[in-house]
Scaffold this active site. Structure first.
Site: not given
Length: 196
Positions: A50-52
């Site tokens: 889950n991308s920053q």
């Protein structure tokens, strides 16, 4: 000192507003939800992350999604970006998230069910097929690095369309105007899981 009414009016950034409306924690495994507000990627499944939040914000701002747009979300993961895109398109739009991992597609569908976004769906991607051949989109978001900009995805951009995609550690913004395709890059280096 200026009063509030004397300060210049700054409209709310729609991406920031969407990120306030759609909780990242709802799209994370329960054991990681207490880390939702930290600005770094979080592991999901099969090497996916889950991308920053700061990366997602910059990508969505560059994508420039408008109400009513049809948006393809490649590498949709847990569904967070698909939900954010749905918030940006509104009910007049359409968002299709695609991911290669069965578990993540199921996870995303469950997470999305907690929001009133019936114009957003997440489907299982077909292996070795990029996007939706034969169909075009106003916007395409890609959250995996294929090393180059795939011509298959460029051909799926509608006239006036835009795609944001990491390629060889750089973030490309691809725009189409008729037959003309232009590519620009956001500053900085970007790290993503591999596409395909």
């Amino acid at each position: 000192m200026a009063t509030f009414s004397e300060r210049p009016h700054r409209p709310t950034d729609p991406v920031v507003a969407a990120m306030r409306a759609i909780e990242r924690a709802d799209f994370l495994p329960e054991a990681l939800r207490d880390q939702a507000h930290q600005d770094h990627p979080l592991p999901l499944a099969d090497g996916s992350t889950n991308s920053q939040p700061s990366t997602v914000r910059r990508m969505l701002q560059a994508l420039d999604v408008r109400p009513g747009h049809r948006v393809l979300d490649i590498g949709s993961g847990s569904g967070w970006t698909s939900a954010l895109l749905g918030q940006l398109t509104g009910p007049g739009g359409e968002v299709l998230g695609l991911d290669l991992t069965d578990f993540l597609v199921g996870f995303a569908r469950t997470a999305l069910s907690g929001y009133d976004l019936p114009w957003v769906r997440v489907d299982l991607a077909t292996p070795d097929v990029l996007g939706t051949p034969g169909r075009t989109w106003d916007r395409i978001l890609v959250s995996a690095d294929g090393g180059q900009i795939p011509t298959e995805l460029v051909s799926q951009l509608d006239d006036g369309g835009r795609m944001v995609i990491p390629a060889a550690g750089r973030m490309a913004v691809v725009t189409r105007a008729g037959q003309e395709v232009r590519t620009e890059h956001l500053p900085g280096q970007w790290a993503f899981v591999r596409l395909r």
